[in-house]
Design a protein around this motif. Sequence first.
Motif, PDB file in Angstrom:
ATOM      1  N   UNK A 346       0.824  -1.213   0.000  1.00 34.87           N
ATOM      2  CA  UNK A 346       0.000   0.000   0.000  1.00 34.87           C
ATOM      3  C   UNK A 346       0.855   1.258   0.000  1.00 34.87           C
ATOM      4  N   UNK A 349       2.201   4.497  -3.222  1.00 34.68           N
ATOM      5  CA  UNK A 349       1.773   5.829  -3.663  1.00 34.68           C
ATOM      6  C   UNK A 349       2.968   6.744  -3.898  1.00 34.68           C
ATOM      7  N   UNK A 357      -5.222   0.129  -2.441  1.00 34.15           N
ATOM      8  CA  UNK A 357      -5.441   1.279  -1.567  1.00 34.15           C
ATOM      9  C   UNK A 357      -5.395   2.588  -2.346  1.00 34.15           C
ATOM     10  N   UNK A 361      -8.094   5.587  -3.144  1.00 33.74           N
ATOM     11  CA  UNK A 361      -7.938   7.013  -2.842  1.00 33.74           C
ATOM     12  C   UNK A 361      -8.193   7.863  -4.074  1.00 33.74           C
ATOM     13  N   UNK A 371     -17.697  12.150  -0.876  1.00 35.60           N
ATOM     14  CA  UNK A 371     -18.132  12.033   0.523  1.00 35.60           C
ATOM     15  C   UNK A 371     -18.144  10.593   1.014  1.00 35.60           C
ATOM     16  N   UNK A 373     -15.562   8.520   1.817  1.00 36.71           N
ATOM     17  CA  UNK A 373     -14.265   7.955   2.212  1.00 36.71           C
ATOM     18  C   UNK A 373     -14.375   6.900   3.295  1.00 36.71           C
ATOM     19  N   UNK A 374     -15.339   7.063   4.244  1.00 36.94           N
ATOM     20  CA  UNK A 374     -15.423   6.046   5.293  1.00 36.94           C
ATOM     21  C   UNK A 374     -15.747   4.688   4.697  1.00 36.94           C
ATOM     22  N   UNK A 377     -12.718   3.346   2.616  1.00 38.11           N
ATOM     23  CA  UNK A 377     -11.561   2.946   3.419  1.00 38.11           C
ATOM     24  C   UNK A 377     -11.863   1.696   4.242  1.00 38.11           C
ATOM     25  N   UNK A 378     -13.105   1.613   4.758  1.00 31.74           N
ATOM     26  CA  UNK A 378     -13.457   0.415   5.516  1.00 31.74           C
ATOM     27  C   UNK A 378     -13.433  -0.809   4.617  1.00 31.74           C
ATOM     28  N   UNK A 380     -11.647  -1.257   1.850  1.00 32.03           N
ATOM     29  CA  UNK A 380     -10.261  -1.601   1.527  1.00 32.03           C
ATOM     30  C   UNK A 380      -9.580  -2.267   2.718  1.00 32.03           C
ATOM     31  N   UNK A 381      -9.803  -1.676   3.910  1.00 33.83           N
ATOM     32  CA  UNK A 381      -9.169  -2.254   5.097  1.00 33.83           C
ATOM     33  C   UNK A 381      -9.642  -3.677   5.308  1.00 33.83           C
ATOM     34  N   UNK A 384      -7.849  -6.106   2.906  1.00 34.00           N
ATOM     35  CA  UNK A 384      -6.507  -6.422   3.408  1.00 34.00           C
ATOM     36  C   UNK A 384      -6.622  -7.368   4.595  1.00 34.00           C
ATOM     37  N   UNK A 385      -7.567  -7.063   5.490  1.00 35.88           N
ATOM     38  CA  UNK A 385      -7.686  -7.853   6.704  1.00 35.88           C
ATOM     39  C   UNK A 385      -7.969  -9.314   6.381  1.00 35.88           C
TER      40      UNK A 385
ATOM     41  N   UNK B 128      -3.486  -6.789  11.131  1.00 35.42           N
ATOM     42  CA  UNK B 128      -3.711  -7.366   9.812  1.00 35.42           C
ATOM     43  C   UNK B 128      -4.215  -6.374   8.776  1.00 35.42           C
ATOM     44  N   UNK B 129      -4.148  -5.087   9.084  1.00 36.62           N
ATOM     45  CA  UNK B 129      -4.464  -4.088   8.050  1.00 36.62           C
ATOM     46  C   UNK B 129      -3.259  -3.161   7.919  1.00 36.62           C
ATOM     47  N   UNK B 132      -0.850   2.414   6.657  1.00 35.20           N
ATOM     48  CA  UNK B 132      -1.160   3.639   5.919  1.00 35.20           C
ATOM     49  C   UNK B 132      -2.667   3.757   5.694  1.00 35.20           C
ATOM     50  N   UNK B 133      -3.343   2.605   5.521  1.00 31.05           N
ATOM     51  CA  UNK B 133      -4.803   2.640   5.402  1.00 31.05           C
ATOM     52  C   UNK B 133      -5.411   3.144   6.699  1.00 31.05           C
ATOM     53  N   UNK B 141     -11.485  10.017   7.587  1.00 32.88           N
ATOM     54  CA  UNK B 141     -12.811   9.551   7.973  1.00 32.88           C
ATOM     55  C   UNK B 141     -13.145   9.897   9.415  1.00 32.88           C
TER      56      UNK B 141
END
Lengths: 407, 388
Positions: A346, A349, A357, A361, A371, A373-374, A377-378, A380-381, A384-385, B128-129, B132-133, B141
């Motif tokens: 990630x 950039x 990621x 963005x 509007x 982004x939450x 981002x959630x 994307x996270x 990854x998780x 596990x994330x 940077x995210x 956010x």
Amino acid sequence: MIEQKRVAAEVLPPPTLRYGPLRWLRENLFSTWYNTLLTLLCLWGLYAALSALLEWAFTRADWSVIPANLKLLLVGTYPAEMLWRVWAVLYFVVFLLGGSAGLWGSLLRDAVVALSAAFFLLALLPFGMSERLLLAGLALLGGGMMGAGWLLRRAARLQTWSKRILLGLWVLSPILVVVLVGGLPGSGWLPTVSTEKWGGLMLTFMLAIVGITTSFPLGVLLALGRRSELPVVRWFSILYIEIIRGVPLVTVIFMASVMLPLFLPGDTRVDQAVRAMTAFTLFTAAYIAENVRGGLQNIPRGQYEAAHALGLSHFWTTVFIVLPQALRAVIPANVGQFISLFKDTSLVFVAALLDLFNIGRSILANPTWLAHDSEMLLFIASVYFVFAYFMSRLSQRLERLLGVGER
Amino acid sequence: MTKAARIPFWRDLRVLRALAQVLFVIFVILLGNWLYTNLQANLKRTNISFSYDFLQQPASMGISEGLPFQPTDSYQYAFWVGVFNTFRVVFLGMILATLVGLIVGVARLSSNWLVRTLSAIYVETLRNTPLVVQLVFWYTAVFLKLPRVDESLELPGPIYLSQRGLVMPQPQPTESFALWGMALGGGLVVALGVYIARRIYLERVQRPGTPWLWGLSAFLLTALGSWFLLPQAPLRWEPPVRGIFNFEGGMQFTPEFTALLLGLVIYTAAFIAEIVRAGILAVSKGQKEAARALGLTDFQMLRLIVLPQALRVIVPPTTSQYLNLAKNSSLAVAIGYPDLFNVANTIINQSGRAIEVILMIMGSYLTISLLTSLFMNWYNRRVRLVER
């Protein structure tokens, strides 16, 4: 008589503790006054957080940003008519995994079952019909290959041959994957797709896979160099490892993206993805070297002495005696390195690449999705998780399976 | 006999070793030379020469926080402001991450099922994330979604949270501060005296004890006593005053700084928590039972038996987590906090001096890493196992 009694006593099962739910609650949540207080505090906090989160997720959040940009998030700007190649890669990987799971079993079997189940669940989601069929096909292929491998295990000769073929394919797989995605220059049916068009989750995986496969040999060499008896080689390795480990990955990527062209002959053009991969390779190699060094240090002297007694030279001792044992012991640590490399992709950039990621963005920079982004981002996270958690679970079980630290 | 014992030089290990090293050196020199000639050619083509003269030129850029900075200040000063900002966030981050990590690590071993599970979820989620995210999430956010200044959230303190970041009261010295400072100096002398006296006493009666605790108590006693004896409290909490667009007074932290600090702390704390857990688990049960059998109290057992042995396991991996934190602070560039890497990045964009500045960046991070490991190695030597 006495003898008989003793036998009877040994066969008795251990006493099982039977808990009622109330007893469990009392022992685990309300054992003392401060535990009760802690429990109540946690419950209150949990309630407040979860209710706020769920209220937001189901009423105020607008998740349409994800499906609308799904293709970008997964493969970036990869040409749509070439997408079959990404599918082919997926099928190839599932084929390999499924076959290996059938032939070797144990840990891989559970992994493939989980993977197939995941593909099956994804196939239930409202994608296009062809995507759903392809996903269901992946699930079937995983299961089918596992069955085929299991059947092959019955036949001794076939088993050895299929294992060899699979191993060969595994060794070749990084090259095959890169060729399938990137294309062969000058071939009709696999036209090159320049790395500028790679993106999203696919780029994330490509960076991680290329990074780990190229850094591994370099890391092993550095580890051997650090333990070498030749002072010049040893000091060079130490210097390299410590300098790289002392600076952040971002600066290494940045350096590769800015300075690499300066150090190459004037007319060479290196594209950004290759620069980033170079950075990941150089960076990860230092960390892998330290992992491998740990494995090397744990090999008892007796192994070296036995090898010398057998008349093996220094070189062959390393190849046949030392490395196989050392590398086996550091597999879990290197899986951990792969996970952190996967997360660290990630950071591209700084090299202006659009992995999962960063494409997210850049979508958020689009006024339509400003509007959101939450949500983005959630999402994307959690992608990854899911992958990182899955892999770290596997590596924990692998550690137990290999019995590292117990031998 | 003597002839047979001579080894031909191509099988003489000493010759072979020397040869291998010479070959290696030649290889490295050739590679370095090739890279260097390429660099020279490329630099000549673009008409840049390697020099640090540009550092004295005005930077003509803005740095929003840290030391006061004007666009007319030099590049060199800009770089130092960046270094200062990095130090600020790394220093605070290390302390806070250790605290949070300790709490979570102990919570993971709690007898309370809910506490145990929640802390496990915390650790697994954060580890596990990608960091940077998380940072971008905290910044865009959470912090940028906070209300405007005139509607800012008020926490007890008063601490205000708004789009302008975190504002909290600041201790302001009053007129009696100088007197109090003198009292503190006196207290330090008294504490030292008590410490030495106690040490000598313990040495004489040949008993274990905690002379530093005595010294510390003496110092705290003088500090607190003089605080209350003085006619006016030496420090006053100056609460921030809420204006329409911004706050006045108090300690102000920008959203960038707060988001970066928060992200770094809770990410690193997850790793430290696992280290702490492993460290406590590594102390064998027999040690605790033996301590009980000797009649030590709970606190004595923790301080004399469990902690010294746990620290031995905890300190080395924590060092590498501190180093990671310092290196991860460079991700500030993703959320626009003017740290060393971010400022240096801007300097490169403005001056075009890539090589010089990258060397400066690497040198700075290497220095930070080196300082941290020197300190932690010193501490590690103090806590490690002393073998007979």
